[in-house]
Structure formats: structure tokens, C-alpha cells
Enzyme design. Structure first.
Site, short mmCIF file in Angstrom:
data_model
loop_
_atom_site.label_atom_id
_atom_site.label_comp_id
_atom_site.label_asym_id
_atom_site.label_seq_id
_atom_site.Cartn_x
_atom_site.Cartn_y
_atom_site.Cartn_z
N LYS A 157 79.11 90.06 -62.99
CA LYS A 157 80.09 88.97 -63.04
C LYS A 157 80.38 88.49 -61.62
O LYS A 157 80.50 89.32 -60.69
CB LYS A 157 81.37 89.49 -63.70
CG LYS A 157 82.41 88.43 -64.03
CD LYS A 157 83.60 89.08 -64.74
CE LYS A 157 84.67 88.08 -65.14
NZ LYS A 157 85.82 88.74 -65.82
N SER B 41 89.17 90.77 -70.95
CA SER B 41 88.06 89.94 -70.50
C SER B 41 86.67 90.55 -70.63
O SER B 41 85.67 89.86 -70.44
CB SER B 41 88.27 89.53 -69.04
OG SER B 41 89.23 88.52 -68.98
N SER C 105 87.33 86.47 -69.93
CA SER C 105 86.72 85.66 -68.89
C SER C 105 85.29 86.06 -68.55
O SER C 105 84.60 85.30 -67.86
CB SER C 105 87.56 85.79 -67.62
OG SER C 105 87.54 87.13 -67.15
#
Ligand SMILES: [Zn+2]
Lengths: 470, 496
Positions: free
Chosen positions: A78, A177, A153
Site C-alpha cells: 500500500k 481498512s 482504504s
């Protein structure tokens, strides 16, 4: 599902000489060519580096039997986790041009284990969102249904694994997330106990809640990644000083295991089909279920956002355009600050900074931040009581399946409520995992969320692995 | 000066509290491993942590915590076994994270006191806490440059209660505090280098009034002189405003060193809201009782161990100035000499080295703290420029003790040694300053003087023995001061 082997399968095949890392990278490259322009899972790709690294891995020896070893395994990271020499954008304009001079501890550990980092994945700006739509790099789409969001997210990490852009990925979970996008994309998402995995190099969103976690195709893969990246780190004073316990993924459910069904989560659930999908494996396997009530769970979203936004207002103060990232030069310091931050941050980030600043202000801190802190302590107590009755707690991961792009972008409150089932465990610092239910709802996956007492990460993974086999 | 009188005949009392930020003498910074070296090329003592790059986390420096505890114990504070870190927010280009890591609700230590030497008064210490320093801004004509070398350097903030009632007390408080910090090695405490920053808050009230007046705070005071002037200025302003019936607004001032004036920086209405909240990146600071005990052991009471010949500046032994003062006074040293030893470590070191060479306290104080100090003052030298090493000073004192040198001869020799940097014996011979001890020469001189002064001899023989002083003086001048007056006296007495 994504056409790629799991970490476990690939590691075995590489050991046996039945597969080559370059072939897997080539496969991934093909998948990326096919899907990436539509899905937008990656912010930056490093395919040439990945190919070179794969060649190197193939030329060397695969250290058979040595666990954990990730030699030749392609992983996505990420883009709020720092990799030395690469940009770390957090999907924000304000970090334009920033190159990280260091590796996050999790990246250091992945590299040491031989993993190949394929690229940095898209996310909600600074991980603030539940749909991966607030990214300055454009929204991510759900590979299972291109009209829908992949969750957030860590939507880019989930989407990349879902379409075969990586064998597995790392995300970060502040209020859900990792788990919620895993649920939306039919994957496994694991949030370890707060303190199990170093946050050093994970760009802070809400420091007291942030945890790095794997998004994988199987629980076994989550366990493998976890065992590589978890453990104490002198660079993060909030890590737990003991190494994680050994795991034994037998697929067996120990006799007498009790699962607590979180009453409020199921009562509040609008879509009964999600409840049914989540409950079915437990009924099928005849696992003993007990009902547990944690009334405070219902306030978790409010408390979570108060705490998280307060910390956001503090953590994001450093982005001022002075030392790195984007600076909009204006006459005078104040105007430079205002314009750099004004243009650098997106609306959702600004909203959270503003609310958080208010929540910490003189005269308001008791009503907001301190109240949320008291709530947090009380919630932990309710969890403790629940764990007197059950070994693990069960709930759906999210109140809905993947929703449509744009559906909630103008309704922040609806977006915040996506975290309603994932925020409580984060607030209580508990290990929590989402695994896909076998039954889909209108063809979309639903997540089974299991929570364990703090530091029982290994037991949770063992149990989730067994449930996965049902 | 407990109160100031105005022309309206109202007496005013000043109430002062002081915050001191002192730079802790650690090798590395508070929350990262960068070296503390504020003189290095700008921005060369920095890392991702102290630059506040995305994703970094702080790690506490144990050495800084130990120094903080040491300071707290020396000030008689209770050390909190659990204290906490907090974030203090404000935007400034020299503050990379947009917040400073400090301690707020739960400081490292509380409830201490400091006795003002000579005044006998005790000033209560409210708290001692740890924090990190900010970087340094250099304002040019067009642009401002930032140096982050200082960023993250450990500081201890020491806050007094508003117990100070005069400029003199404020001065004594700060000097004694600085002395303690230096003596313990907690801080270099060099004011002009910003290692010891004093921020007094001042209010005045008519004598007898219970409530405190409105405060003025002063920053940027870089010398004791500036502190005194700043406080005096603030007092005078406040008294004048009260006399004029004006409302005093709580204001923070900057001391303008060039103009020697107070410049208002911030008034309360616009004061910053720092939005303190607990630092989530650091667990509470836990101090074990055993650690406190260990540090306490380092404080030595009464160990100016002259007899054993050890110096006071042992590796981990610390003596508080107050104890040192008492120790020396008990040993019979004069107050003004004690103050030199307590406040000027290099003089103390030289002094102790003399004692180690079997020079007595009396001899060492006379020849070092009185005579040599006088010579240096005349030559406008500091001790480090003084050309007489301990060994030669010891030789000089020994020559005097053995009667090889007279007092006046020794003084002359010391001045010459300071000027030429030559050895005591060598120079004594060169200058022919050696005391005459030859009995024959003494007799000869004495006889001559007696013959020249028959009337004085007469007086002496009639019982006015006091006149012998005159005869000794005559002999001494006859021998150009090179004789031991006692020996001369003995010889005269014999002949008379
Ligand atoms: Zn540093």
C-alpha cells in the site's frame, strides 16, 4: 480465483522447481496489462525491477523448508508504507515529489525474506476513506464488479490481489481498512493486535489505531506474511516486546471452542442475506455459538472518528511544504502554508483535519477527545466480559457488500458507517480477521469477521484457517 | 528590595516565577540517534526522525531521562514513577512535525525547592519535565533559512512557583540553578549559547494585596544581566500602568538585546491553543525506584576528600553546590574563597590539585585564590591563560614554607613566573630572590643595624620590646627583603 497461486503454493512450487519466479512475474505483468488501466489498483509499478529480482531469485537457491521464506514471491505494498528510494504518495498531492529515504520495518522484513515488491497500491488519500475513492490518483474499481468500489482504504491492495496483479499485499487498517476491502473483494484481511506489527514507516493516519495487515487469498498466506513482518521493533516503541506465538494450521477446530455471536451487529444488519452467509459455516460445522452483547459497539463509529480525526489533525501538521512534498510558494509564510495545504489536501482529508482540530481545542477536548478515550476504555471492558463467554467473536465484516462508485461520496456519514463493524476491534486493539463467506449476496462476497482477545493472534489465525476449510 | 515605592507612596511588591529551559548534556538527541552538535554545518545532524518525514516514530533517549531525573532529585523533586509524553501543536518552519513532543499533564517530577544561597529563602519548584528543542531560523533580507541540527535536542524545563520577590532573588535563583545543573553534568548551561534559557513571568501588586497581578512574560534573555534588566523594565512598566490606572493585559515580551527594551510578542487574547494531547507514539515513561536509587547514590555528601587525595570530580560522583559550600566553610575557608571554588570549576580543579600535592588549604587559598588571582586580574588573564602550572605553584609554596623564599620574595617571584612562564627555582635564582638563611650574614646585618640605632636598642632594653619591629624592618631593607623576618627577629633578640 485470480489465476495466481497462493504464497504457500508458489513457495512450494519454487522449492520443487515446478515454477519459476520470472513466469509468475510475467503472468502478473499480463494481468496488469489487461486490468490495471480499468481498475487503477496501483499508484506506481516497478515491473522491470520485479523481473530483474525474479531472475535473480531463480538463479539462486530457494531455501527449502526454511520458514518463513518469501524468496521470489511477488507482493504489493500500500502506498502509505515507505520503500527506500521510491515515492510514497499516500495518494495525496501534498506528497508530490517525495521519495522515501528509508524502508518501513515491514518492508525491511519482507525484503530480508526475499519478497519481490511489485508496486505501490492505490488508497484513499492518507488512508481516510472506506471506498478508495478519495485518492488523488483517481478511484479504484472492484475487479469483481467494475461499477463497484473495492472498499477502502486499502482498496488498491485488495483489487490488485483480486485481479492477479500480485500474489498478496500489505494494507493498513485503522478502523477497518484491511478487513473491509478484503471482504468486498472476496479475500482474507487480517488486522493483528495493535502492537504486533511495527508501524515504523507506515505513514501515520491515527497513530493509536493504525496497524499494518496482510490482504491475501487464504488465511494460510495471511499467517505466512504475518510471521514475516510481526514482532518487536526497536524503531516502534509501541510494539509488543514478545515475538508472536508459533502457529499450527491444522484445519481442526479444537473441541469446546465457543464462538460469541455479536448481538448488536446482527440485529442492526439490514441485509439478512449477509447474516445468513456469515452464519452458515458455523451452523454447518456445528460449532457452539453463544450470544454476546456489547451495547457500546453501537457508538463505535462516533468514538472512532473523534479519536482518529483528532490524531489526524496532529499527524498531518507536518505536511507544510517546507521540507518535502508540494510547496506552493506565496509571499510570506502564512500564505505559503495556507496555499500548500489548501491545494495539497483533498476534501475528505481537510474535513477530518478541521473536525479533529476542533475536537482537541481548548474548551472542547473534554467533550470530544477525552469522552472518546473514556468510551474506548469502557468498550475494552465489554470485550473482556464477552471473552469470558466465548473464545472468538463473530460478526459480519461490513453491513453491506461492495457498494457502487459514487454512491456515498457526497454522504460522509454513510461512508463513515461502513466502519461500524470493523471500528470496535480497532478501538479495543484486538486481533481481527475477515474471511470470505462461501455464499455470495447478489454475486458479491460478504466477509466473516472473527475477533480474538488481545495477543491471541496466532490462535485467531489457526481458528480462521479451520473455518475457511468448512 | 522587598518592595518598590512609587511617588504616590504606595508600596508595590513584585511576584516572579521563572521557567528555565536547559539543554541536557547528552551525546544524542531526545527521540532519535542523531548527534547533538549545534555548531556543525547546517542540516548535517539530521535523520528522517528529527526531520519529521512521513512514517517515522520517536524513540526516547535513556541518557536524557537520567539527566532529567538527576536534575529533579538535585532540586528535591518527587520523581513520578509514571509520567507521560504529550504533543504541543503549533506551526513553525523550525518545527518539522508541526508539534513538539513534551510532557504536560504528567511531568517527570514535581514539588521541589531550591534554597537561595546567602539569602536563606527557599523557592518552590513546581515541576521538571522533558521535551525536545526546535530547529533554528536565520532571517535574511529576502528569505529565512532553517537549520534542523538543533531540532530534537533534549531539554529539561524547570518551572518555579511564583515565590520570587525581587530582582536579587531572581538572580540568585537562576545562578544557583545553573550551578546545580553544571555541577551535576546535567547541562553545560551556557547562557549565551542558549543552553540555559530563562523565561520569567512578572506581576506587581500593592503590598498587602492577596490576589496576584496580571503577568508579563519575557523571552530571549541571554545573560544574567539581561534577566535583571528585563525584570526591572517589566516591573517599572507595570507599576507605571497601575499608577496611571491602566489595565494590564497579559503579554509575552521579547527582550531586545540591542535596544535593551521589551518588545511585545503576543497578548493573551491571541495566544495559541496548543491542543495538547497524549503522544500516541510513545508509551508512558516508567521510572523504576531502583533507577532513582541508583542515581541518588551518585550524589555524594561531604566528600571533599582532601586527606585521601582524591578529587571531587570523580566519574559519577556529584556534589550539590550547597553541600560543597558547607563543606568548605566547615574546613575554615573564607566565604569569598568558598564562592570561587563553588562557582568556578576550573579554579576548584586547580585548587584541588594543589591540595593533592600536600599544599594546605590555608596555603592554597592564600597563594591561588588571593595572590595568583590578584596577579591574573592585574594581567587581565583567565586561569586557562595563567602561565604557572600546578607543579610550579607547588614548588613556590614549598620554597616559602622551607624559608628559602620570603613572602615579599614569593610575591615578586609569582608575578615574574606569570609573566615569563619560567619555573620557580630557575627564576628565583635568576632574579636572586632566594632568602638569606646564612647565620653569619644575618648576624652581620643585625650588628650593623644595632650599631646604627643605639637609642632604639636602649628603648628595647628598658622593656619597650615592641620597637623590635622597627629593627627587623631595618635589617630586612639592609638585606633587600631576602631574609626570613622570623630568623632576623631571632637573631636580633639574641644580640640584644
Ligand atoms: Zn535525527
Amino acid at each position: 480465483m485470480n489465476g495466481l497461486p497462493t504464497i504457500a503454493e508458489l513457495a512450494f512450487a519454487l522449492d520443487q522447481g515446478d515454477a519459476k519466479a520470472v513466469e509468475v512475474i510475467a503472468e502478473i505483468r499480463k494481468n496488469i496489462e489487461t486490468h490495471e488501466s480499468d481498475v487503477n489498483a496501483y499508484v506506481n509499478l516497478y515491473q522491470n525491477e520485479a523481473t530483474a529480482q525474479a531472475k535473480e531469485a531463480d538463479a539462486g537457491e530457494y531455501p527449502a523448508g526454511k520458514t518463513p521464506d518469501l524468496t521470489g514471491i511477488p507482493i504489493a505494498i500500500k502506498d502509505n508504507i515507505c520503500v527506500r528510494g521510491w515515492p510514497c504518495t499516500c495518494a495525496s498531492r501534498i506528497l508530490n515529489g517525495f521519495l522515501s529515504p528509508y524502508d518501513a520495518t515491514v518492508v525491511k522484513r519482507l525484503k530480508a525474506a526475499g519478497a519481490i515488491i511489485v508496486g505501490k497500491t492505490n488508497l484513499d488519500e492518507f488512508a481516510m476513506g472506506a471506498s478508495s475513492e478519495t485518492s488523488a490518483c483517481g478511484p479504484v474499481k472492484n475487479p469483481l464488479d467494475m461499477e463497484r468500489v473495492p472498499g477502502g482504504s486499502s482498496g488498491g491492495s485488495a483489487a490488485a490481489v483480486a485481479y492477479g496483479g500480485a500474489v498478496a499485499a500489505l494494507g493498513s487498517d485503522t478502523g477497518g481498512s484491511v478487513r473491509q476491502p478484503a471482504a468486498f473483494c472476496g479475500l482474507v484481511g487480517f488486522r493483528p493486535s495493535y502492537g504486533r506489527i511495527s508501524r515504523y514507516g507506515l505513514v501515520a493516519f491515527a497513530s493509536s489505531l493504525d496497524q499494518v495487515g496482510p490482504i491475501t487469498q487464504t488465511v494460510e498466506d495471511a499467517a505466512i506474511l504475518y510471521s514475516v513482518i510481526a514482532g518487536p521493533d526497536p524503531d516502534d516503541s509501541t510494539t509488543y516486546p514478545q515475538e508472536p506465538e508459533e502457529m499450527d494450521l491444522t484445519g481442526q477446530i479444537p473441541r469446546g471452542t465457543k464462538v460469541g455471536v455479536m448481538k448488536e451487529c446482527f440485529t442492526d444488519l439490514q441485509d439478512r442475506r449477509i447474516a445468513d452467509a456469515v452464519m452458515r459455516p458455523f451452523a454447518d460445522a456445528g460449532i457452539e455459538l453463544v450470544e454476546v452483547s456489547l451495547p457500546l459497539v453501537r457508538l463505535s463509529v462516533a468514538a472512532y472518528h473523534l479519536l482518529a480525526m483528532s490524531e489526524v489533525s496532529s499527524n498531518l501538521a507536518r505536511y507544510d511544504g517546507i521540507r518535502y512534498g508540494r510547496r506552493v510558494e506565496k509571499l510570506g509564510l502564512k500564505d505559503t502554508y495556507f496555499t500548500s495545504r489548501g491545494q495539497g489536501f483533498g476534501d475528505e482529508v481537510k474535513r477530518r483535519i478541521l473536525i479533529g482540530t476542533f475536537g482537541l481545542s481548548e474548551g472542547y477536548i473534554d467533550a470530544y477527545y477525552n469522552t472518546a478515550l473514556r468510551y474506548r476504555a469502557a468498550l475494552a471492558t465489554q470485550y473482556e466480559a464477552a471473552f469470558e463467554k466465548a473464545d472468538f467473536l463473530l460478526s459480519p465484516t461490513a453491513p453491506t457488500t461492495a457498494f457502487k462508485l459514487g454512491e456515498r461520496t457526497n454522504d460522509p456519514l454513510a461512508m463513515y458507517l461502513s466502519d461500524v463493524f470493523t471500528a470496535p476491534a480497532a478501538l479495543a486493539a484486538l486481533p481481527c480477521i475477515s474471511i470470505p463467506a462461501k455464499d455470495t449476496v447478489d454475486g458479491l462476497p460478504a466477509g466473516i469477521q472473527l475477533t480474538a482477545p488481545r495477543w491471541k493472534d496466532s490462535q485467531l489465525l489457526e481458528f480462521a484457517h479451520a473455518v475457511e476449510q468448512i | 528590595m522587598p518592595s518598590s515605592k512609587s511617588e504616590h507612596d504606595t508600596s508595590y511588591e513584585v511576584v516572579i516565577g521563572i521557567e528555565v529551559h536547559t539543554q541536557l548534556a547528552t551525546r544524542s538527541k531526545m527521540f532519535c540517534r542523531c548527534a547533538v552538535d549545534t555548531d556543525a554545518e547546517p542540516n548535517t545532524r539530521v535523520c528522517p526522525i528529527c526531520l519529521g518525514l512521513p512514517g517515522v516514530l520517536p524513540q526516547t533517549n535513556d541518557a536524557a531521562i537520567t539527566l532529567g531525573i538527576k536534575a529533579a532529585l538535585a532540586l528535591g523533586c518527587e520523581v513520578n514513577l509514571e509520567s507521560r509524553w504529550a504533543r504541543k501543536h503549533y506551526f513553525s518552519p523550525d518545527l518539522p512535525k508541526g508539534y513538539q513532543i513534551t510532557q504536560y499533564d504528567y511531568p517527570l517530577a514535581e514539588h521541589g525547592e531550591l534554597e537561595l544561597p546567602g539569602l536563606g529563602k527557599k523557592i518552590r519548584i513546581r515541576r521538571v519535565h522533558l521535551e525536545e528543542d526546535a530547529g533554528k531560523l536565520t532571517h535574511g533580507s529576502k528569505e529565512t533559512l532553517v537549520d534542523f541540527n538543533r531540532c530534537g535536542v533534549p531539554l529539561a524545563e524547570i518551572v518555579s512557583e511564583p515565590d520570587i520577590r525581587s530582582v536579587e532573588e531572581a538572580d540568585a535563583y537562576l545562578k544557583e540553578l545553573r550551578l546545580i545543573l553544571k555541577a551535576l553534568g546535567v547541562s553545560d548551561a551556557e547562557m549565551e549559547r542558549g543552553h540555559f534559557r530563562c523565561e520569567p513571568n512578572i506581576s506587581v501588586r500593592p503590598v498587602g494585596q492577596k490576589e496576584l497581578g496580571v503577568r508579563s512574560e519575557i523571552k530571549n534573555l541571554n545573560s544574567f544581566k539581561a534577566v535583571r534588566e528585563g525584570i526591572e523594565r517589566a516591573m517599572a512598566d507595570q507599576i507605571a500602568w497601575l499608577e496611571q490606572g491602566r489595565e494590564i493585559v497579559q503579554t509575552t515580551y521579547l527582550w531586545d538585546e540591542k535596544a535593551r527594551e521589551l518588545r511585545p510578542m503576543r497578548v493573551k487574547e491571541t495566544s495559541a491553543d496548543y491542543r495538547y494531547f497524549p503522544e500516541p507514539d510513545l508509551p508512558p515513561l516508567i521510572v523504576k525506584e531502583t533507577e532513582i536509587e541508583e542515581i541518588k547514590k551518585g550524589f555524594t555528601r561531604a566528600s571533599v576528600t582532601v586527606s585521601q587525595g582524591t578529587t571531587v570530580t570523580g566519574s559519577h560522583r556529584f556534589i550539590l553546590p550547597a553541600e560543597k559550600r558547607k563543606e568548605w566553610l566547615d574546613k575554615g575557608l573564607k566565604k569569598q574563597y568558598v564562592e570561587i571554588l563553588v562557582t568556578e570549576p576550573e579554579w576548584e580543579r586547580y585548587f584541588m590539585q594543589l591540595l593533592n600535592k600536600e599544599v594546605s588549604i590555608k596555603e592554597a587559598s592564600t597563594w591561588l585564590l588571593n595572590e595568583a588571582r590578584g596577579v591574573m586580574a592585574e594581567r587581565k588573564e583567565t586561569l586557562s591563560q595563567f602561565k604557572v602550572p600546578v607543579k610550579e605553584m607547588t614548588t613556590l609554596i614549598g620554597l616559602l614554607r622551607d624559608g628559602k623564599l620570603t613572602r615579599p620574595g614569593a610575591k615578586e617571584l609569582l608575578a615574574a613566573m606569570a609573566g615569563q612562564g619560567k619555573g620557580a627555582r630557575e627564576l628565583m635564582e635568576e632574579m636572586d630572590l632566594g632568602a638569606v638563611s646564612d647565620e653569619g650574614l644575618l648576624q652581620e646585618a643585625a650588628k650593623k643595624v644595632l650599631a646604627q640605632n643605639p637609642d632604639v636598642c636602649q628603648k628595647y632594653r628598658k622593656g619597650k620590646t615592641g620597637v623590635i619591629g622597627f629593627l627587623v624592618g631595618q635589617c630586612m631593607s639592609q638585606m633587600r627583603g631576602k631574609a626570613d623576618p622570623n630568623a632576623v627577629r631571632r637573631t636580633l633578640e639574641k644580640l640584644l
